[in-house]
Design a protein around this motif. Structure first.
Motif, PDB file in Angstrom:
ATOM      1  N   HIS A  57      25.367   2.123  25.579  1.00  0.00           N
ATOM      2  CA  HIS A  57      24.707   2.106  26.883  1.00  0.00           C
ATOM      3  C   HIS A  57      23.257   1.669  26.702  1.00  0.00           C
ATOM      4  O   HIS A  57      22.567   2.123  25.779  1.00  0.00           O
ATOM      5  CB  HIS A  57      24.748   3.479  27.542  1.00  0.00           C
ATOM      6  CG  HIS A  57      26.124   3.901  27.959  1.00  0.00           C
ATOM      7  ND1 HIS A  57      26.720   3.440  29.102  1.00  0.00           N
ATOM      8  CD2 HIS A  57      27.028   4.718  27.369  1.00  0.00           C
ATOM      9  CE1 HIS A  57      27.926   3.961  29.209  1.00  0.00           C
ATOM     10  NE2 HIS A  57      28.139   4.737  28.170  1.00  0.00           N
ATOM     11  N   ASP A 347      30.855  14.042  27.367  1.00  0.00           N
ATOM     12  CA  ASP A 347      30.777  12.629  27.009  1.00  0.00           C
ATOM     13  C   ASP A 347      29.723  12.351  25.937  1.00  0.00           C
ATOM     14  O   ASP A 347      29.354  11.206  25.705  1.00  0.00           O
ATOM     15  CB  ASP A 347      30.521  11.763  28.245  1.00  0.00           C
ATOM     16  CG  ASP A 347      29.244  12.146  28.993  1.00  0.00           C
ATOM     17  OD1 ASP A 347      28.487  13.004  28.502  1.00  0.00           O
ATOM     18  OD2 ASP A 347      29.010  11.581  30.080  1.00  0.00           O
ATOM     19  N   PHE A 414      20.662   8.406  34.568  1.00  0.00           N
ATOM     20  CA  PHE A 414      21.671   8.265  33.515  1.00  0.00           C
ATOM     21  C   PHE A 414      22.036   9.619  32.920  1.00  0.00           C
ATOM     22  O   PHE A 414      23.171   9.834  32.499  1.00  0.00           O
ATOM     23  CB  PHE A 414      21.126   7.335  32.424  1.00  0.00           C
ATOM     24  CG  PHE A 414      22.050   7.132  31.258  1.00  0.00           C
ATOM     25  CD1 PHE A 414      23.170   6.330  31.370  1.00  0.00           C
ATOM     26  CD2 PHE A 414      21.789   7.759  30.047  1.00  0.00           C
ATOM     27  CE1 PHE A 414      24.026   6.134  30.288  1.00  0.00           C
ATOM     28  CE2 PHE A 414      22.636   7.575  28.964  1.00  0.00           C
ATOM     29  CZ  PHE A 414      23.759   6.759  29.082  1.00  0.00           C
ATOM     30  N   ARG A 419      26.514  13.046  37.101  1.00  0.00           N
ATOM     31  CA  ARG A 419      27.043  11.729  36.749  1.00  0.00           C
ATOM     32  C   ARG A 419      28.556  11.778  36.523  1.00  0.00           C
ATOM     33  O   ARG A 419      29.119  12.836  36.221  1.00  0.00           O
ATOM     34  CB  ARG A 419      26.372  11.204  35.469  1.00  0.00           C
ATOM     35  CG  ARG A 419      26.737  12.011  34.225  1.00  0.00           C
ATOM     36  CD  ARG A 419      26.139  11.428  32.949  1.00  0.00           C
ATOM     37  NE  ARG A 419      26.517  12.181  31.769  1.00  0.00           N
ATOM     38  CZ  ARG A 419      25.791  13.116  31.189  1.00  0.00           C
ATOM     39  NH1 ARG A 419      24.600  13.447  31.708  1.00  0.00           N
ATOM     40  NH2 ARG A 419      26.215  13.753  30.112  1.00  0.00           N
ATOM     41  N   GLN A 422      30.777   9.321  31.037  1.00  0.00           N
ATOM     42  CA  GLN A 422      30.618   7.991  30.476  1.00  0.00           C
ATOM     43  C   GLN A 422      31.561   7.787  29.279  1.00  0.00           C
ATOM     44  O   GLN A 422      31.957   8.743  28.606  1.00  0.00           O
ATOM     45  CB  GLN A 422      29.172   7.793  30.010  1.00  0.00           C
ATOM     46  CG  GLN A 422      28.140   8.025  31.080  1.00  0.00           C
ATOM     47  CD  GLN A 422      28.173   6.968  32.158  1.00  0.00           C
ATOM     48  OE1 GLN A 422      28.184   5.782  31.873  1.00  0.00           O
ATOM     49  NE2 GLN A 422      28.199   7.399  33.414  1.00  0.00           N
ATOM     50  N   THR A 424      31.488   6.472  25.648  1.00  0.00           N
ATOM     51  CA  THR A 424      30.398   6.253  24.683  1.00  0.00           C
ATOM     52  C   THR A 424      30.954   5.828  23.334  1.00  0.00           C
ATOM     53  O   THR A 424      32.074   6.125  22.971  1.00  0.00           O
ATOM     54  CB  THR A 424      29.567   7.528  24.491  1.00  0.00           C
ATOM     55  OG1 THR A 424      30.433   8.588  24.073  1.00  0.00           O
ATOM     56  CG2 THR A 424      28.877   7.925  25.768  1.00  0.00           C
TER      57      THR A 424
END
Length: 425
Positions: A57, A347, A414, A419, A422, A424
């Protein structure tokens, strides 16, 4: 002990001390409270302290790369006299081993580094052997447990190349780095209380009011920051909040083995080896070996107040996996290394955010990989805290952080507690 502060920071690991430094520089009266006897005494002291920008990211990559510039000038950044000296950053560079020239799993990281301005090279097998003459480039993956009948057996394919990132390295003494930040905060008026456990978070009408300690004292504050690492989830429960993203305390073992005489003769780079399931870095005359958390290794979730701090079979499997890659590596009959617990998010991305309780903030889920960002974690939290009351606050109008060394601005949404999880690497 003070009975009031602008900001109470729960925890004095590398995260809590970074927050204290950033806020005290801004003129806030800060107080860190920690149940342990010294700064950086818990999870921080067990960190492998690898500094690398290799993230899939852009925000993670950018923050890590900016932090690396600050690690390079750490003493100047601290700007305070520490009689213990200063943590040292060694820029040795890092390698990510690649099997069969398949860069697919790393493409997002390569793209992120390109976007941020991180230089990297691709090494072929010949260059790899120049760096490590004794390396075995056979494939042993996917990683296996010691009890597997195929453990140590060569599998199809081989290590054919590596991603070399020169702008990477490690810090020599994580606990000393925490103490440096403590001294820097104290120079600017920050205070620290050790050997005191928080037993209650005081709040009313949706606002935090302060904390109560095990000795019966209450300290008032309109802002409380939870930076207690593996204990963060429990502290949140005291505050009556439950985050969307789960975190858990996970035990990790790091192996120390004496390196062969020739091992670091050509280079001292750290290596990330997903095929073997390990990472290594130099540590004086030793090789430090950590786990790359392959799927075959069960996550060892523990109670942070009641767990076995001893070595297990995990120490042995990490040592043997490394010996597959470096056959001349001797494995001692006596386990050496360190065992720590880390606050791991679902995550593996930290949660730096406000909460549903006004004035209560979290810096948690740092997953053992956020040491590298210690120079900026405090700045991240300061931006989020100072965003409250401005244009609807951080939830509505996310705070941003400017990274001057790389001339980029990142949105701190972020790291939001709200959120979507994600992917990763």
């Amino acid at each position: 002990m003070p009975h009031k502060a602008d900001v109470i920071i729960l925890g004095a690991g590398i995260v809590g001390c970074s927050i204290a430094y950033a806020l005290s520089k801004r003129g806030h009266n800060t107080l860190n409270v920690d149940a342990l006897p010294a700064a950086g005494y818990g999870s921080t002291s067990h960190s492998s302290a690898v500094i690398r920008p290799i993230y899939s990211h852009i925000t993670s990559c950018a923050v890590a790369h900016e932090s690396r510039f600050i690690w390079k000038e750490w003493e100047k950044f601290i700007d305070a006299e520490d009689e213990r000296g200063y943590a040292k950053y060694t820029e040795c560079g890092g390698l990510v081993l690649v099997k069969d020239d398949d860069f697919g799993p790393y493409q997002a990281s390569l793209d992120a580094m390109s976007a941020v301005g991180v230089s990297f090279d691709i090494l072929d097998e010949t260059h790899l052997r120049k760096y490590y003459p004794g390396i075995a480039l056979d494939s042993f993956g996917p990683p296996k447990r010691l009890g597997d009948k195929d453990f140590g057996e060569v599998t199809k394919g081989s290590i054919t190349s590596a991603i070399l990132v020169p702008a990477a390295g490690y810090v020599s003494d994580p606990q000393l780095a925490s103490h440096n930040l403590q001294i820097a905060a104290e120079k600017r008026g920050g205070e620290f209380v050790f050997n005191q456990k928080v037993v209650k978070i005081e709040y009313a009408n949706g606002e935090v009011k302060g904390v109560c300690l095990q000795n019966g004292e209450r300290i008032d504050a309109n802002i409380v920051v939870n930076a207690t690492g593996p204990h963060s989830k429990g502290i949140n429960q005291l505050a009556g909040i439950d985050l969307k993203i789960n975190t858990q305390a996970v035990k990790h073992e790091v192996v120390y083995l004496e390196s062969p005489t020739s091992h670091f003769s050509k280079t001292e780079k750290f290596i990330v080896d997903f095929d073997a399931g390990i990472y290594t870095r130099p540590d004086g005359k030793d090789i430090l070996i950590g786990s790359a958390d392959p799927e075959c290794d069960a996550i060892d979730t523990v109670d942070p107040d009641n767990y076995d701090p001893g070595f297990t079979e995990q120490w042995t499997v990490q040592a043997y996996r490394t010996a597959q890659r470096f056959p001349d590596l001797g494995i001692s009959n006596t386990a050496r290394g360190t065992v720590g617990i880390y606050d791991v998010s679902e995550d593996w991305i930290p949660i730096y955010d406000q909460s549903e309780l006004s004035g209560f903030y979290v810096a948690m889920g740092t997953s053992g990989n956020q040491f590298k960002n210690a120079p900026l974690i405090g700045e991240i939290m300061a931006q989020i805290i100072e965003q409250e009351g401005k244009n609807g606050g951080h939830d509505t109008n996310p705070a941003e952080l400017y990274l001057p060394h790389i001339d980029k601005r990142v949105s701190l949404a972020f790291f939001s507690r709200n959120r979507e999880l994600q992917s990763t690497s």
